[in-house]
Design a protein around this motif. Sequence first.
Motif, PDB file in Angstrom:
ATOM      1  N   LEU A   1       0.833  -1.201   0.000  1.00 16.16           N
ATOM      2  CA  LEU A   1       0.000   0.000   0.000  1.00 16.16           C
ATOM      3  C   LEU A   1       0.867   1.249   0.000  1.00 16.16           C
ATOM      4  CD1 LEU A   1      -2.851   1.233   0.205  1.00 16.16           C
ATOM      5  CD2 LEU A   1      -2.681   1.004   2.693  1.00 16.16           C
ATOM      6  N   GLU A   2       1.922   1.262   0.817  1.00 14.69           N
ATOM      7  CA  GLU A   2       2.836   2.400   0.851  1.00 14.69           C
ATOM      8  C   GLU A   2       3.518   2.598  -0.502  1.00 14.69           C
ATOM      9  OE1 GLU A   2       4.350   2.632   5.490  1.00 14.69           O
ATOM     10  OE2 GLU A   2       5.205   1.090   4.186  1.00 14.69           O
ATOM     11  N   GLU A   3       3.884   1.483  -1.122  1.00 13.94           N
ATOM     12  CA  GLU A   3       4.543   1.576  -2.429  1.00 13.94           C
ATOM     13  C   GLU A   3       3.590   2.161  -3.467  1.00 13.94           C
ATOM     14  OE1 GLU A   3       6.808  -1.375  -5.639  1.00 13.94           O
ATOM     15  OE2 GLU A   3       6.204  -2.106  -3.653  1.00 13.94           O
ATOM     16  N   ARG A   4       2.331   1.731  -3.422  1.00 16.23           N
ATOM     17  CA  ARG A   4       1.355   2.233  -4.389  1.00 16.23           C
ATOM     18  C   ARG A   4       1.058   3.711  -4.158  1.00 16.23           C
ATOM     19  NH1 ARG A   4      -2.320  -1.322  -3.651  1.00 16.23           N
ATOM     20  NH2 ARG A   4      -3.948  -0.196  -2.558  1.00 16.23           N
ATOM     21  N   LEU A   5       0.999   4.129  -2.881  1.00 13.03           N
ATOM     22  CA  LEU A   5       0.695   5.527  -2.555  1.00 13.03           C
ATOM     23  C   LEU A   5       1.915   6.428  -2.695  1.00 13.03           C
ATOM     24  CD1 LEU A   5      -1.512   4.971   0.625  1.00 13.03           C
ATOM     25  CD2 LEU A   5      -2.311   5.597  -1.656  1.00 13.03           C
ATOM     26  N   GLY A   6       3.101   5.841  -2.580  1.00  8.04           N
ATOM     27  CA  GLY A   6       4.318   6.640  -2.662  1.00  8.04           C
ATOM     28  C   GLY A   6       4.631   7.408  -1.397  1.00  8.04           C
ATOM     29  N   VAL A   7       4.093   6.956  -0.256  1.00  5.93           N
ATOM     30  CA  VAL A   7       4.367   7.603   1.033  1.00  5.93           C
ATOM     31  C   VAL A   7       4.582   6.518   2.089  1.00  5.93           C
ATOM     32  CG1 VAL A   7       3.014   9.682   0.512  1.00  5.93           C
ATOM     33  CG2 VAL A   7       1.917   7.755   1.668  1.00  5.93           C
ATOM     34  N   ARG A   8       5.251   6.903   3.172  1.00  3.69           N
ATOM     35  CA  ARG A   8       5.408   6.000   4.310  1.00  3.69           C
ATOM     36  C   ARG A   8       4.274   6.274   5.292  1.00  3.69           C
ATOM     37  NH1 ARG A   8       9.070   2.675   6.418  1.00  3.69           N
ATOM     38  NH2 ARG A   8      10.555   3.156   4.754  1.00  3.69           N
ATOM     39  N   LEU A   9       3.555   5.225   5.663  1.00  5.08           N
ATOM     40  CA  LEU A   9       2.404   5.375   6.555  1.00  5.08           C
ATOM     41  C   LEU A   9       2.764   5.145   8.022  1.00  5.08           C
ATOM     42  CD1 LEU A   9      -0.230   3.446   4.390  1.00  5.08           C
ATOM     43  CD2 LEU A   9       0.045   5.927   4.607  1.00  5.08           C
ATOM     44  N   PHE A  10       3.810   4.334   8.264  1.00  7.33           N
ATOM     45  CA  PHE A  10       4.211   4.014   9.629  1.00  7.33           C
ATOM     46  C   PHE A  10       5.703   4.247   9.823  1.00  7.33           C
ATOM     47  CE2 PHE A  10       0.478   1.146   9.274  1.00  7.33           C
ATOM     48  CZ  PHE A  10      -0.215   1.524  10.420  1.00  7.33           C
ATOM     49  N   HIS A  11       6.047   4.698  11.039  1.00  4.38           N
ATOM     50  CA  HIS A  11       7.422   4.592  11.519  1.00  4.38           C
ATOM     51  C   HIS A  11       7.526   3.233  12.205  1.00  4.38           C
ATOM     52  CE1 HIS A  11       8.308   8.730  10.599  1.00  4.38           C
ATOM     53  NE2 HIS A  11       7.356   9.177  11.398  1.00  4.38           N
TER      54      HIS A  11
END
Length: 293
Positions: A40-50
């Motif tokens: 999901l992060e790869e598809r969105l292009g953002v990091r969601l969690f530390h």
Amino acid sequence: MDSLGALNAFVQAAEARSFTAAGRQLGVSSSAIGKAISRLEERLGVRLFHRSTRTITLTPEGTLFLERCRRIFGEIETAEQELAQTKGAPRGKLRVSMPLAGMLMMPTLTAFMRAYPEIELDLDFSDRLVDVIDEGFDAVVRAGEVSDSRLMTRRLGEFRLKLVGSPGYFSARGTPQKPADLAKHACLPHRYATSGKLEPWPLRRTRKDFVLPNTAVVNTIEPLVYMAERGLGIACLPDFAIRRQLEERVLVTVLDTYVDHVGVFQVLWPSSRYISPKLRVFVDFMAEHLFAI
């Protein structure tokens, strides 16, 4: 549908702050949750969690995305509930934040559970200021006036504080005729769980420097009711919490002409175009029954 599954995995992990707990909730492994969120992060292009070896925390982008996901699932659930309403009774989980004094509302909540057995109540008892939307609550019940443009509100009813003690206590120690007489009595004050401050007794015509003698200090209401019933002192309690005791004269009031207090309980829920059937019946039931005489 794969995207919805990934979003659900993200929401569960974000709320539990754990891939393992999210996996247990969804019936999959923690590694499956981690992989779904990585994709999901790869598809969105953002990091969601530390991520660390022990904990996960949301990034600012993750916090924003969580709010959006909750709205998506809320709309899906609302749509399902609206369709289900034509087939039967309201159903599903209802997550509600109740005040600590909400334990004394259990007769009303129990009656609601009997009236709507297909609704699963998930109750969180706390006096802290919760964020209804960010913390994923369907509704919150609180005393006092609350103003938030994101929330809908409905007044549940008024309550009054009363100074009470047992007949046996007053027989042994005498009945106070004016607030100053409390200096010679055993007083049982309530301490706010959130701030740690003592809740002031709403006595008119008393000096600002008047200090009550404290026999015991408690941060929840139920122990105060218990101690007052057993003649250990005078407590300042909401009338809805001691209705039975007053009717049976297990407790009696004193200094009524000096006590000046009116409080209000409200139920609040996230503002949206639709209110789900399970939330609608909960709000209506609480408004009708909580302060019914």
